[in-house]
Design an enzyme around this catalytic site. Sequence first.
Site, PDB file in Angstrom:
ATOM      1  N   HIS A   1       0.870  -1.183   0.000  1.00 40.17           N
ATOM      2  CA  HIS A   1       0.000   0.000   0.000  1.00 40.17           C
ATOM      3  C   HIS A   1       0.909   1.237   0.000  1.00 40.17           C
ATOM      4  O   HIS A   1       2.021   1.190   0.548  1.00 40.17           O
ATOM      5  CB  HIS A   1      -0.847  -0.039   1.276  1.00 40.17           C
ATOM      6  CG  HIS A   1      -1.916   0.993   1.369  1.00 40.17           C
ATOM      7  ND1 HIS A   1      -1.676   2.290   1.762  1.00 40.17           N
ATOM      8  CD2 HIS A   1      -3.248   0.923   1.152  1.00 40.17           C
ATOM      9  CE1 HIS A   1      -2.809   2.964   1.786  1.00 40.17           C
ATOM     10  NE2 HIS A   1      -3.786   2.157   1.415  1.00 40.17           N
TER      11      HIS A   1
ATOM     12  N   ASP B   1       2.639  -4.765   8.018  1.00 39.71           N
ATOM     13  CA  ASP B   1       1.471  -3.912   7.827  1.00 39.71           C
ATOM     14  C   ASP B   1       0.258  -4.834   7.909  1.00 39.71           C
ATOM     15  O   ASP B   1      -0.046  -5.558   6.954  1.00 39.71           O
ATOM     16  CB  ASP B   1       1.577  -3.207   6.477  1.00 39.71           C
ATOM     17  CG  ASP B   1       0.290  -2.506   6.077  1.00 39.71           C
ATOM     18  OD1 ASP B   1      -0.724  -2.653   6.789  1.00 39.71           O
ATOM     19  OD2 ASP B   1       0.299  -1.827   5.036  1.00 39.71           O
TER      20      ASP B   1
HETATM   21  N1  PLP Z   1      -1.945  -0.695   4.553  1.00 46.82           N
HETATM   22  C1  PLP Z   1      -2.872  -1.418   3.938  1.00 46.82           C
HETATM   23  C2  PLP Z   1      -2.532  -2.797   3.463  1.00 46.82           C
HETATM   24  C3  PLP Z   1      -4.140  -0.879   3.733  1.00 46.82           C
HETATM   25  O1  PLP Z   1      -5.085  -1.591   3.113  1.00 46.82           O
HETATM   26  C4  PLP Z   1      -4.411   0.431   4.205  1.00 46.82           C
HETATM   27  C5  PLP Z   1      -5.734   1.057   3.956  1.00 46.82           C
HETATM   28  O2  PLP Z   1      -6.430   0.746   3.042  1.00 46.82           O
HETATM   29  C6  PLP Z   1      -3.417   1.125   4.854  1.00 46.82           C
HETATM   30  C7  PLP Z   1      -2.184   0.530   5.020  1.00 46.82           C
HETATM   31  C8  PLP Z   1      -3.645   2.497   5.390  1.00 46.82           C
HETATM   32  O3  PLP Z   1      -4.578   2.447   6.411  1.00 46.82           O
HETATM   33  P1  PLP Z   1      -5.192   3.782   7.051  1.00 46.82           P
HETATM   34  O4  PLP Z   1      -5.691   4.596   5.895  1.00 46.82           O
HETATM   35  O5  PLP Z   1      -6.265   3.296   7.932  1.00 46.82           O
HETATM   36  O6  PLP Z   1      -4.075   4.454   7.775  1.00 46.82           O
END
Ligand code: PLP
Length: 414
Positions: free
Chosen positions: A131, A208
Amino acid sequence: MSAPALRPAPLDVARVREDFPVLHQQVRGRPLVYLDNAATAQKPRVVIEALSRYYERDNANIHRGVHALSERATEAYEGARERLRRFLNAADRREIVFVRGTTEAINLVAQSFGRGLLGPGDEVVLTQLEHHSNIVPWQLLERERGVRLRVAPVLDDGSVDLEALLGLLGPRTRLVAVAHVSNALGTVLPVRRIVEAAHAVGARVLLDGAQAAPHLPVDVQALGCDFYCLSGHKLYGPTGIGVLYARLELLEAMPPWQGGGDMIRTVSFAGSTFADPPHKFEAGTPHIAGAIGLAAAADYLEGLGMERIRAHEEALLAYATEAVGSVPGLRLVGTAPEKAGILSFVLEGVHPHDIGTILDHEGVAVRAGHHCAMPVMERFGLAATVRASFGLYNTREEVDALVAALHRVREIFG
Ligand code: PLP
């Protein structure tokens, strides 16, 4: 003969749905089919009630107050930390840092561990399916500190090329930062193997867990990771709250990243001293209600049982994977052997955004886009996919509604 292993009773989904007020509504004249859980999950009544109870009875600022409400709020907030410790099976509640969400958790590690303890030539290993929130913080560090990023490729089925990843590990590797589950493809990464190999070269591992914690039991001690990040709102809790788990010895060695109230021991113009973890990393008034709501969500999930949730969702994903096969021209993106919660696909000749719009008219909420994972989209030569993502309250009937709506798209576009 040994007794057969006891399987947990299946999740009573009809019962569970009663706990989620938002699910019981019509959207565009159809019953809502909510399949955008990877973006954010709906909230059970116990979470909503925990939030309003806190605001109705206990609202006060924490840690510094001498009055009853402040004591209650402090107790509830620190109690939430203990409940999250238990949910993740961390060894010590001081290893639980409340943050805004996964994005902030990763930025905290990049800014504190990264900026404080990494230097030019040190390497951070990522994968191609991360991400953006597990890419950009490291790119900022690359620019600022001369840290080198190494990126493990993704195979055609959406698995990470494990051999290639292991080949990137070496004496300069300081951190391996990877998704536990991919938000764009649903791939479950072989994180234990990655942790083992990273530790063998003396590197730390950040997982993550934004897309893993809602679907799988997470035990940070069994995983052996050094950092684990999650977002409350994807875990059936409130927005604006999340957790960074980090080993205590790391939190002790890491410098603070934000300064302000609550993270200090003493302040003078001659110099300040800092509080112990986790408060060293929680400057300012935190999202007290959010932490309490997240603890209620963790309790709720524990009550249902993460193993039962996993079994339900695995069966649902298998059913959906097969069912969408009936739609002419549909191609799944991400067919790794181990997946959780997510079905990403494209439909020949139809733009994903058009699909999303038509599905919405049928009451089916999905996501269409690059899912904040542009590098992996590019890997598959795509600008976007449609993503249906499942939660503990989704049913086969809802999958059938998705498939019927996709047939409708096919009718419209030919
Ligand atoms: N990492 C992954 C794999 C995600 O799916 C997401 C959000 O979709 C995030 C990080 C970021 O999360 P947040 O926007 O809740 O900080």
